[in-house]
Enzyme design. Structure first.
Site, PDB file in Angstrom:
ATOM      1  N   LYS A  22       0.832  -1.205   0.000  1.00 44.21           N
ATOM      2  CA  LYS A  22       0.000   0.000   0.000  1.00 44.21           C
ATOM      3  C   LYS A  22       0.864   1.250   0.000  1.00 44.21           C
ATOM      4  O   LYS A  22       0.622   2.194  -0.763  1.00 44.21           O
ATOM      5  CB  LYS A  22      -0.922   0.005   1.224  1.00 44.21           C
ATOM      6  CG  LYS A  22      -1.775   1.272   1.342  1.00 44.21           C
ATOM      7  CD  LYS A  22      -2.593   1.306   2.611  1.00 44.21           C
ATOM      8  CE  LYS A  22      -1.737   1.532   3.839  1.00 44.21           C
ATOM      9  NZ  LYS A  22      -2.536   1.815   5.056  1.00 44.21           N
ATOM     10  N   SER A  23       1.879   1.279   0.849  1.00 42.36           N
ATOM     11  CA  SER A  23       2.726   2.465   0.974  1.00 42.36           C
ATOM     12  C   SER A  23       3.422   2.786  -0.341  1.00 42.36           C
ATOM     13  O   SER A  23       3.515   3.949  -0.744  1.00 42.36           O
ATOM     14  CB  SER A  23       3.769   2.255   2.074  1.00 42.36           C
ATOM     15  OG  SER A  23       3.152   2.049   3.321  1.00 42.36           O
ATOM     16  N   GLY A  94      -4.766   7.476   4.700  1.00 41.29           N
ATOM     17  CA  GLY A  94      -3.738   8.441   5.071  1.00 41.29           C
ATOM     18  C   GLY A  94      -2.663   8.567   4.011  1.00 41.29           C
ATOM     19  O   GLY A  94      -2.110   9.652   3.794  1.00 41.29           O
ATOM     20  N   ARG A 122      -8.212  11.972  12.312  1.00 41.09           N
ATOM     21  CA  ARG A 122      -6.779  11.694  12.159  1.00 41.09           C
ATOM     22  C   ARG A 122      -6.046  13.006  11.907  1.00 41.09           C
ATOM     23  O   ARG A 122      -6.386  13.754  10.996  1.00 41.09           O
ATOM     24  CB  ARG A 122      -6.537  10.694  11.020  1.00 41.09           C
ATOM     25  CG  ARG A 122      -7.203   9.357  11.270  1.00 41.09           C
ATOM     26  CD  ARG A 122      -6.993   8.383  10.133  1.00 41.09           C
ATOM     27  NE  ARG A 122      -5.590   7.953  10.030  1.00 41.09           N
ATOM     28  CZ  ARG A 122      -5.157   7.104   9.106  1.00 41.09           C
ATOM     29  NH1 ARG A 122      -6.008   6.617   8.203  1.00 41.09           N
ATOM     30  NH2 ARG A 122      -3.884   6.752   9.071  1.00 41.09           N
ATOM     31  N   SER A 170       5.040   9.928  10.225  1.00 40.65           N
ATOM     32  CA  SER A 170       6.063  10.183   9.210  1.00 40.65           C
ATOM     33  C   SER A 170       5.433  10.620   7.891  1.00 40.65           C
ATOM     34  O   SER A 170       6.138  11.134   7.012  1.00 40.65           O
ATOM     35  CB  SER A 170       6.915   8.932   8.992  1.00 40.65           C
ATOM     36  OG  SER A 170       6.126   7.873   8.468  1.00 40.65           O
ATOM     37  N   ASP A 320       3.696  -1.074  11.677  1.00 38.89           N
ATOM     38  CA  ASP A 320       2.491  -1.840  11.328  1.00 38.89           C
ATOM     39  C   ASP A 320       2.643  -3.311  11.694  1.00 38.89           C
ATOM     40  O   ASP A 320       1.742  -3.929  12.271  1.00 38.89           O
ATOM     41  CB  ASP A 320       2.179  -1.695   9.836  1.00 38.89           C
ATOM     42  CG  ASP A 320       1.515  -0.368   9.509  1.00 38.89           C
ATOM     43  OD1 ASP A 320       1.126   0.348  10.457  1.00 38.89           O
ATOM     44  OD2 ASP A 320       1.382  -0.040   8.323  1.00 38.89           O
ATOM     45  N   LYS A 347      -3.654   5.929  13.846  1.00 39.03           N
ATOM     46  CA  LYS A 347      -3.851   5.139  12.622  1.00 39.03           C
ATOM     47  C   LYS A 347      -5.354   4.980  12.359  1.00 39.03           C
ATOM     48  O   LYS A 347      -6.152   5.821  12.763  1.00 39.03           O
ATOM     49  CB  LYS A 347      -3.157   3.783  12.777  1.00 39.03           C
ATOM     50  CG  LYS A 347      -1.641   3.892  12.911  1.00 39.03           C
ATOM     51  CD  LYS A 347      -0.980   4.157  11.574  1.00 39.03           C
ATOM     52  CE  LYS A 347       0.530   4.028  11.671  1.00 39.03           C
ATOM     53  NZ  LYS A 347       1.176   4.123  10.340  1.00 39.03           N
ATOM     54  N   ARG A 351      -4.893   2.149  17.815  1.00 34.46           N
ATOM     55  CA  ARG A 351      -4.523   0.734  17.816  1.00 34.46           C
ATOM     56  C   ARG A 351      -3.977   0.267  19.164  1.00 34.46           C
ATOM     57  O   ARG A 351      -4.102  -0.918  19.495  1.00 34.46           O
ATOM     58  CB  ARG A 351      -3.504   0.467  16.704  1.00 34.46           C
ATOM     59  CG  ARG A 351      -4.117   0.513  15.319  1.00 34.46           C
ATOM     60  CD  ARG A 351      -3.091   0.347  14.217  1.00 34.46           C
ATOM     61  NE  ARG A 351      -3.749   0.135  12.924  1.00 34.46           N
ATOM     62  CZ  ARG A 351      -3.112   0.154  11.757  1.00 34.46           C
ATOM     63  NH1 ARG A 351      -1.804   0.374  11.730  1.00 34.46           N
ATOM     64  NH2 ARG A 351      -3.768  -0.057  10.631  1.00 34.46           N
TER      65      ARG A 351
END
EC number: 2.5.1.19
Length: 434
Positions: A22-23, A94, A122, A170, A320, A347, A351
């Site tokens: 995903k990133s 995000g 968020r 980040s 993660d 997140k 979490r």
């Protein structure tokens, strides 16, 4: 509420071809859209979050053509989106809203960005503050410091270093790094990070991908980054998206808990993702780990009781995948402590709180701190009353599938939330477990 009953499970063995990261997927899509030239993106993740980015780029006038088999041809815009106004729905992504906010703030157009209710909880204020330092005009249309956002045309001027906090997410730094080359003035701009930078490996992903598109960023440790401005991203022609290392963690942990061997293909020792180092954490816990350039294989711990070793681990480098460790800690020989995970709180859900709550349902003793969690395995496992709640968080659902290696069945509530990154997760998980 829809639910899925899993386990009790005894064994895990097989091979998994991972979906795309995903990133990496959303970074590559945006860089390809901003570049000069065409980029064919292969092995793109097919998920809710990538569809959010694809839809947004389409509304901004970017040509994105599906090529089949998760490949897309993106025609770059040379740094300027054709459409100078758009209303963009960001879901709970995000990795889409933050980089897009920065890129759009430097476009000289009128844009609104909004999402699901959780997205509006968020934080994005530190990024907005950084962009305002160069003259960007961004208004909050709801609560101060959070989406929805209204972005207005404004002249951009860089006459001093940009300061941004690094201790919340980040993604704020990633967004600035990716957007600042779009500033038309020639020269360099410096970003100064205030406080400890969390999730450093995600910044390494950003810098690596920017370099693939022709822009080199110089850094002084993790506190200062020098970005060239007035330069164009250049399409690499073709780029392959690595498998998702965070998603790999569930299958690797299954190999450790279910004897194995379980092999994941799509990430390995040559990966640019920090979460690939989850395999090192499993090794420290006693699992048998082997790896090549593009694969990792895990077998169970070589001890009579099959338990993992309890560890104390700084998880800044695997934020993660650390969630997977928290559930794996149920099967350790003592108390496991995971630290430097404050980013969990901002997140898809809080979490830290969610993980502590659900682990306790299984009988674990859990201590939750501002940036750590301490897990002592159950002395007596209990079936989770009402099931494991997943908080519309894909990683909660996937991590707690591993709890089914315990002696009680586990009910996962709202299992479809995995569509955010891995729609076929439970099918794949069921294919290697019994």
């Amino acid at each position: 509420m829809e639910h899925l009953d899993v386990g009790p499970l005894k064994t895990a063995r097989g091979t998994i071809k991972l979906p795309g990261s995903k990133s990496i997927s959303n970074r590559v899509l945006l860089l390809a859209a901003l570049a000069q030239g065409e980029t064919v993106v292969r092995d793109l993740l097919d998920s809710d979050d990538t569809r959010v980015m694809l839809d947004a780029l389409g509304k901004l006038g970017v040509s994105v053509e599906g090529q089949g088999e998760n490949a897309y041809r993106v025609t770059g815009t040379g740094g300027r989106f054709p459409n100078t106004s758009a209303d963009l729905f960001m879901g709970n992504a995000g990795t889409a809203i933050r980089p897009l906010t920065a890129a759009l703030a430097l476009q000289g157009g009128e844009y609104t960005l909004h999402g699901v209710p959780r997205m509006h909880e968020r934080p994005i204020g530190d990024l907005v503050d950084g962009l305002r330092q160069v003259g960007a005009r961004i208004d909050y249309t709801g609560n101060e410091g959070y989406p929805p956002l209204a972005i207005h045309a404004a002249p951009v001027k860089i006459d001093a270093p940009i300061r941004v906090r690094g201790d919340v997410s980040s993604q704020f730094l990633t967004a600035l790094l990716m957007a600042l080359p779009l500033v038309e003035s020639a020269g360099n701009v410096t970003i100064e990070v205030v406080g400890e930078l969390i999730s450093k490996p995600y910044i390494e992903i950003t810098l690596n991908l920017m370099a693939r598109f022709g822009v080199q960023v110089a850094r002084d440790g993790w506190s200062s980054f020098t970005v060239p401005t007035g330069v164009a991203y250049t399409a690499p022609g073709e780029i392959f998206v690595e498998g998702d290392a965070s998603s790999a963690s569930y299958f690797l942990a299954a190999g450790a808990l279910g004897g194995g061997p379980v092999r994941v293909e799509g990430v390995g020792m040559s990966s640019i993702q920090g979460d690939v180092r989850f395999a090192d954490a499993l090794n420290r816990m006693g699992a048998n780990v082997m790896a090549g350039g593009n694969w990792i294989e895990v077998r169970g711990a070589e001890r009579d009781d099959g338990k993992l070793h309890a560890v104390e681990l700084d998880c800044n480098h695997i934020p993660d995948a650390a969630m997977t460790l928290a559930v794996a800690a149920l099967f350790a020989d003592g108390t496991t402590t995971l630290t430097n995970i404050a980013s969990w709180r901002v997140k898809e859900t809080d979490r830290l709180s969610a993980m502590a709550t659900e682990l306790r349902k299984l009988g674990a003793e859990v201590e939750e701190g501002a940036d750590y969690i301490r897990v002592t395995p159950p002395s007596q496992w209990t079936p989770p009353a009402g099931g494991i709640d997943t908080y519309d968080d894909h990683r909660m659902a996937m991590a707690f599938s591993l709890a089914a290696f315990g002696p009680v069945p586990v009910r996962i509530n709202d299992p479809r939330c995995v569509a955010k990154t891995f729609p076929e997760y439970f099918t794949a998980f069921g294919g290697i477990t019994a």
